[in-house]
Design a protein around this motif. Structure first.
Motif, PDB file in Angstrom:
ATOM      1  N   ASP A  41       0.826  -1.210   0.000  1.00  0.00           N
ATOM      2  CA  ASP A  41       0.000   0.000   0.000  1.00  0.00           C
ATOM      3  C   ASP A  41       0.857   1.255   0.000  1.00  0.00           C
ATOM      4  O   ASP A  41       0.532   2.234  -0.676  1.00  0.00           O
ATOM      5  CB  ASP A  41      -0.938   0.011   1.203  1.00  0.00           C
ATOM      6  N   GLN A  42       1.960   1.216   0.750  1.00  0.00           N
ATOM      7  CA  GLN A  42       2.853   2.371   0.784  1.00  0.00           C
ATOM      8  C   GLN A  42       3.478   2.593  -0.594  1.00  0.00           C
ATOM      9  O   GLN A  42       3.572   3.726  -1.063  1.00  0.00           O
ATOM     10  CB  GLN A  42       3.944   2.161   1.833  1.00  0.00           C
ATOM     11  N   TRP A  43       3.862   1.512  -1.251  1.00  0.00           N
ATOM     12  CA  TRP A  43       4.443   1.611  -2.590  1.00  0.00           C
ATOM     13  C   TRP A  43       3.412   2.195  -3.564  1.00  0.00           C
ATOM     14  O   TRP A  43       3.732   3.078  -4.370  1.00  0.00           O
ATOM     15  CB  TRP A  43       4.922   0.235  -3.052  1.00  0.00           C
ATOM     16  N   ARG A  44       2.180   1.741  -3.473  1.00  0.00           N
ATOM     17  CA  ARG A  44       1.122   2.279  -4.343  1.00  0.00           C
ATOM     18  C   ARG A  44       0.906   3.756  -4.089  1.00  0.00           C
ATOM     19  O   ARG A  44       0.649   4.526  -5.021  1.00  0.00           O
ATOM     20  CB  ARG A  44      -0.185   1.521  -4.110  1.00  0.00           C
ATOM     21  N   SER A  45       0.987   4.177  -2.842  1.00  0.00           N
ATOM     22  CA  SER A  45       0.818   5.595  -2.517  1.00  0.00           C
ATOM     23  C   SER A  45       1.906   6.440  -3.171  1.00  0.00           C
ATOM     24  O   SER A  45       1.628   7.516  -3.708  1.00  0.00           O
ATOM     25  CB  SER A  45       0.843   5.801  -1.000  1.00  0.00           C
ATOM     26  N   ILE A  47       3.594   5.678  -5.882  1.00  0.00           N
ATOM     27  CA  ILE A  47       3.349   5.663  -7.329  1.00  0.00           C
ATOM     28  C   ILE A  47       2.242   6.654  -7.681  1.00  0.00           C
ATOM     29  O   ILE A  47       2.344   7.387  -8.675  1.00  0.00           O
ATOM     30  CB  ILE A  47       2.993   4.237  -7.802  1.00  0.00           C
ATOM     31  N   MET A  48       1.182   6.681  -6.881  1.00  0.00           N
ATOM     32  CA  MET A  48       0.089   7.631  -7.133  1.00  0.00           C
ATOM     33  C   MET A  48       0.568   9.073  -6.994  1.00  0.00           C
ATOM     34  O   MET A  48       0.203   9.936  -7.796  1.00  0.00           O
ATOM     35  CB  MET A  48      -1.071   7.377  -6.165  1.00  0.00           C
ATOM     36  N   LEU A  49       1.385   9.354  -5.992  1.00  0.00           N
ATOM     37  CA  LEU A  49       1.930  10.694  -5.817  1.00  0.00           C
ATOM     38  C   LEU A  49       2.795  11.074  -7.011  1.00  0.00           C
ATOM     39  O   LEU A  49       2.682  12.183  -7.545  1.00  0.00           O
ATOM     40  CB  LEU A  49       2.739  10.779  -4.519  1.00  0.00           C
ATOM     41  N   ALA A  50       3.657  10.158  -7.444  1.00  0.00           N
ATOM     42  CA  ALA A  50       4.529  10.439  -8.592  1.00  0.00           C
ATOM     43  C   ALA A  50       3.703  10.689  -9.849  1.00  0.00           C
ATOM     44  O   ALA A  50       4.011  11.609 -10.634  1.00  0.00           O
ATOM     45  CB  ALA A  50       5.499   9.279  -8.813  1.00  0.00           C
ATOM     46  N   SER A  51       2.651   9.920 -10.052  1.00  0.00           N
ATOM     47  CA  SER A  51       1.831  10.119 -11.246  1.00  0.00           C
ATOM     48  C   SER A  51       1.080  11.451 -11.182  1.00  0.00           C
ATOM     49  O   SER A  51       0.904  12.116 -12.206  1.00  0.00           O
ATOM     50  CB  SER A  51       0.874   8.952 -11.452  1.00  0.00           C
ATOM     51  N   ALA A  52       0.675  11.872  -9.998  1.00  0.00           N
ATOM     52  CA  ALA A  52       0.010  13.172  -9.861  1.00  0.00           C
ATOM     53  C   ALA A  52       0.977  14.314 -10.151  1.00  0.00           C
ATOM     54  O   ALA A  52       0.611  15.299 -10.811  1.00  0.00           O
ATOM     55  CB  ALA A  52      -0.574  13.313  -8.458  1.00  0.00           C
ATOM     56  N   VAL A  53       2.209  14.192  -9.688  1.00  0.00           N
ATOM     57  CA  VAL A  53       3.223  15.218  -9.962  1.00  0.00           C
ATOM     58  C   VAL A  53       3.519  15.282 -11.455  1.00  0.00           C
ATOM     59  O   VAL A  53       3.594  16.369 -12.044  1.00  0.00           O
ATOM     60  CB  VAL A  53       4.514  14.943  -9.146  1.00  0.00           C
ATOM     61  N   ILE A  54       3.649  14.139 -12.097  1.00  0.00           N
ATOM     62  CA  ILE A  54       3.907  14.108 -13.543  1.00  0.00           C
ATOM     63  C   ILE A  54       2.731  14.712 -14.306  1.00  0.00           C
ATOM     64  O   ILE A  54       2.930  15.468 -15.271  1.00  0.00           O
ATOM     65  CB  ILE A  54       4.207  12.669 -13.994  1.00  0.00           C
ATOM     66  N   ALA A  55       1.514  14.406 -13.888  1.00  0.00           N
ATOM     67  CA  ALA A  55       0.334  14.979 -14.538  1.00  0.00           C
ATOM     68  C   ALA A  55       0.298  16.501 -14.374  1.00  0.00           C
ATOM     69  O   ALA A  55      -0.051  17.223 -15.313  1.00  0.00           O
ATOM     70  CB  ALA A  55      -0.935  14.352 -13.971  1.00  0.00           C
ATOM     71  N   ALA A  56       0.676  16.989 -13.202  1.00  0.00           N
ATOM     72  CA  ALA A  56       0.703  18.432 -12.971  1.00  0.00           C
ATOM     73  C   ALA A  56       1.757  19.100 -13.847  1.00  0.00           C
ATOM     74  O   ALA A  56       1.517  20.181 -14.410  1.00  0.00           O
ATOM     75  CB  ALA A  56       0.973  18.718 -11.494  1.00  0.00           C
ATOM     76  N   ILE A  57       2.905  18.471 -13.991  1.00  0.00           N
ATOM     77  CA  ILE A  57       3.959  19.020 -14.856  1.00  0.00           C
ATOM     78  C   ILE A  57       3.492  19.042 -16.305  1.00  0.00           C
ATOM     79  O   ILE A  57       3.686  20.028 -17.026  1.00  0.00           O
ATOM     80  CB  ILE A  57       5.262  18.213 -14.700  1.00  0.00           C
ATOM     81  N   ALA A  58       2.843  17.967 -16.745  1.00  0.00           N
ATOM     82  CA  ALA A  58       2.339  17.908 -18.119  1.00  0.00           C
ATOM     83  C   ALA A  58       1.269  18.971 -18.354  1.00  0.00           C
ATOM     84  O   ALA A  58       1.238  19.609 -19.423  1.00  0.00           O
ATOM     85  CB  ALA A  58       1.791  16.522 -18.415  1.00  0.00           C
ATOM     86  N   ALA A  59       0.381  19.172 -17.382  1.00  0.00           N
ATOM     87  CA  ALA A  59      -0.663  20.191 -17.516  1.00  0.00           C
ATOM     88  C   ALA A  59      -0.055  21.592 -17.577  1.00  0.00           C
ATOM     89  O   ALA A  59      -0.502  22.440 -18.360  1.00  0.00           O
ATOM     90  CB  ALA A  59      -1.649  20.085 -16.361  1.00  0.00           C
TER      91      ALA A  59
END
Length: 79
Positions: A41-45, A47-59
């Motif tokens: 669960d910690q690993w998934r958290s 990964i989710m944080l990293a994907s949100a940061v990448i999405a924010a950078i892309a936006a």
């Protein structure tokens, strides 16, 4: 010599879980399964944080590109 719970694979832990619920083997297997789930669960958290940061950078990059294109369009109107 028996393996430590953290050295066992999931099949071995499942086999240990089939023992009496009040036995030490069952309780340690259950604790190890809970520990592994928490780590997952910690690993998934992360990964989710990293994907949100990448999405924010892309936006942000997309918005900058659109803004730049808009200003280029406006400057072409004044020529």
């Amino acid at each position: 010599m028996a393996k430590e719970p953290h050295e066992k694979n999931n099949a071995e832990l499942a086999q240990d879980l089939s023992t009496r619920p009040d036995s030490l083997v069952h309780l340690t297997a259950r604790a190890e399964m809970a520990r592994r789930a928490a780590v997952q669960d910690q690993w998934r958290s992360w990964i989710m944080l990293a994907s949100a940061v990448i999405a924010a950078i892309a936006a942000t990059a997309s918005a900058c590109s659109a803004c730049s294109a808009y200003f280029a369009y406006l400057s072409s109107l004044h020529r």
